[in-house]
Design an enzyme around this catalytic site. Structure first.
Site, mmCIF file in Angstrom:
data_model
loop_
_atom_site.group_PDB
_atom_site.id
_atom_site.type_symbol
_atom_site.label_atom_id
_atom_site.label_comp_id
_atom_site.label_asym_id
_atom_site.label_seq_id
_atom_site.Cartn_x
_atom_site.Cartn_y
_atom_site.Cartn_z
ATOM 1 N N LEU A 278 -9.266 37.875 -19.550
ATOM 2 C CA LEU A 278 -8.740 38.118 -18.209
ATOM 3 C C LEU A 278 -9.699 37.565 -17.154
ATOM 4 O O LEU A 278 -10.892 37.375 -17.425
ATOM 5 C CB LEU A 278 -8.522 39.620 -18.014
ATOM 6 C CG LEU A 278 -7.536 40.247 -19.018
ATOM 7 C CD1 LEU A 278 -7.565 41.772 -18.941
ATOM 8 C CD2 LEU A 278 -6.123 39.728 -18.784
ATOM 9 N N PRO A 279 -9.208 37.330 -15.935
ATOM 10 C CA PRO A 279 -10.007 36.597 -14.933
ATOM 11 C C PRO A 279 -11.269 37.295 -14.445
ATOM 12 O O PRO A 279 -12.274 36.637 -14.182
ATOM 13 C CB PRO A 279 -9.023 36.405 -13.771
ATOM 14 C CG PRO A 279 -7.671 36.563 -14.361
ATOM 15 C CD PRO A 279 -7.829 37.544 -15.476
ATOM 16 N N LYS B 7 -23.469 34.661 -18.945
ATOM 17 C CA LYS B 7 -22.381 33.720 -18.652
ATOM 18 C C LYS B 7 -22.373 33.360 -17.164
ATOM 19 O O LYS B 7 -22.246 32.182 -16.797
ATOM 20 C CB LYS B 7 -21.042 34.323 -19.045
ATOM 21 C CG LYS B 7 -19.808 33.530 -18.597
ATOM 22 C CD LYS B 7 -19.768 32.136 -19.193
ATOM 23 C CE LYS B 7 -18.653 31.269 -18.599
ATOM 24 N NZ LYS B 7 -17.318 31.796 -18.837
ATOM 25 N N LYS C 247 -16.088 32.442 -8.091
ATOM 26 C CA LYS C 247 -16.166 33.844 -8.518
ATOM 27 C C LYS C 247 -17.366 34.065 -9.420
ATOM 28 O O LYS C 247 -18.151 35.018 -9.228
ATOM 29 C CB LYS C 247 -14.866 34.224 -9.235
ATOM 30 C CG LYS C 247 -14.768 35.694 -9.632
ATOM 31 C CD LYS C 247 -15.179 35.951 -11.056
ATOM 32 C CE LYS C 247 -14.242 35.274 -12.036
ATOM 33 N NZ LYS C 247 -14.610 35.595 -13.452
#
Length: 301
Positions: free
Chosen positions: A65-66, A174, A243
């Protein structure tokens, strides 16, 4: 190897990951977009879930998911017996393979642990191309026993899988990796623009740089075909880039650091996103914005 997997999130990365995972274990899939479910269900070993809650019985739930907000919306409150997370059986393992915020992941892992539900954060690097060939680089965070349970599944989707620490550590790594990647891209484009304005040929520059100490993943893989050739199809969107690098910058500043290079990169990428037309520009389109600010269009040379 587990006997059943629910996979939630069938976007650009999720689709090929499901296809590869289904070669090793039966997979039931769900996405907010019915058409995405239909596409995934065409693969052998993949079945469609009629609703999200139909997936709570699996021994492993994989999320692609984002961001953390979507993860929290999908899982709900682990303490609410009516939520998806609240209905998971003790012993279930949740693997969050998206790019969530590390602090939020730490909190969620603790809440799930209280219900005897394990959690591993296992974000990936490599983009859609490596996802398609099951050659992703996967970093994993969480307890060793949960990591070992997840490992066979992760190896079905990636060639490099590394346990990097406790819950949240992989999501931190990440985000920091993506920030470093963005710094490399912006820096390389800035250098090529300066050279081109001086009179150097960008392709010659790129060729020499890639045999010299200034090379990085952007110079070797992205800039030639995606910027100089004008394709602009890295396959990772600029909104997701912003993001992720904002998450990394927030982590750095929360640790009382003053990351000036990171701050400059994030500001530039944010400005590029605000300036570019289109709903979902590719990461490489940062070069279009740089062309506006420098007057040097690398694509036209």
């Amino acid at each position: 190897m587990t006997d059943a997997v629910t996979f939630i999130g069938l976007g650009t990365m999720g689709q090929p990951m499901v296809r590869n995972l289904a070669r090793s274990v039966p997979v039931a899939v769900y996405d907010a977009a019915p058409e995405a479910i239909a596409v995934a269900a065409r693969n052998e070993g993949v079945t469609a879930l009629a609703s999200l809650n139909d997936g709570v019985g699996a021994s492993v739930v994989v999320l692609m998911l984002p961001n953390s907000k979507v993860v929290e919306r999908v899982l709900g409150d682990p303490g609410d017996p009516e939520s998806f997370a609240g209905r998971l059986r003790p012993g279930t393992l949740v693997i969050d393979m998206g790019s969530s915020a590390p602090r939020v992941t730490q909190q969620l892992a603790e809440r799930l642990r209280e219900r005897e539900v394990g959690m591993v954060d296992a974000p990936v690097s490599g983009g859609p191309r490596k996802a398609a060939t099951a050659e992703l680089t996967i970093m994993a965070g969480g307890p060793v026993d949960a990591y070992e349970q997840a490992l066979p599944l992760l190896r079905a989707m990636g060639t490099s899988v590394t346990h990097v620490g406790p819950a949240g550590s992989a999501h931190a790594l990440k985000a920091l990796n993506n920030l470093l990647s963005a710094i490399g891209l912006v820096g390389a484009l800035e250098v090529l623009s300066a050279g081109a304005k001086f009179g150097l040929d960008p392709r010659t520059m790129l060729d020499v740089i890639n045999r010299s100490t200034g090379r990085n993943q952007s110079t070797e893989v992205k800039i030639g075909p995606e910027v100089l050739d004008g394709r602009f199809q890295v396959g990772f969107s600029l909104p997701l880039t912003v993001k992720d690098i904002t998450t990394a910058l927030d982590l750095s500043t929360s640790l009382d650091l003053s990351p000036e290079v990171s701050q400059a990169c994030v500001r530039f990428c944010q400005a590029a996103l605000a300036d570019l037309d289109g709903e979902n520009p590719d990461q490489s389109e940062i070069a279009r914005y740089m062309a506006k600010t420098t007057g040097v269009d690398l694509t036209r040379r």
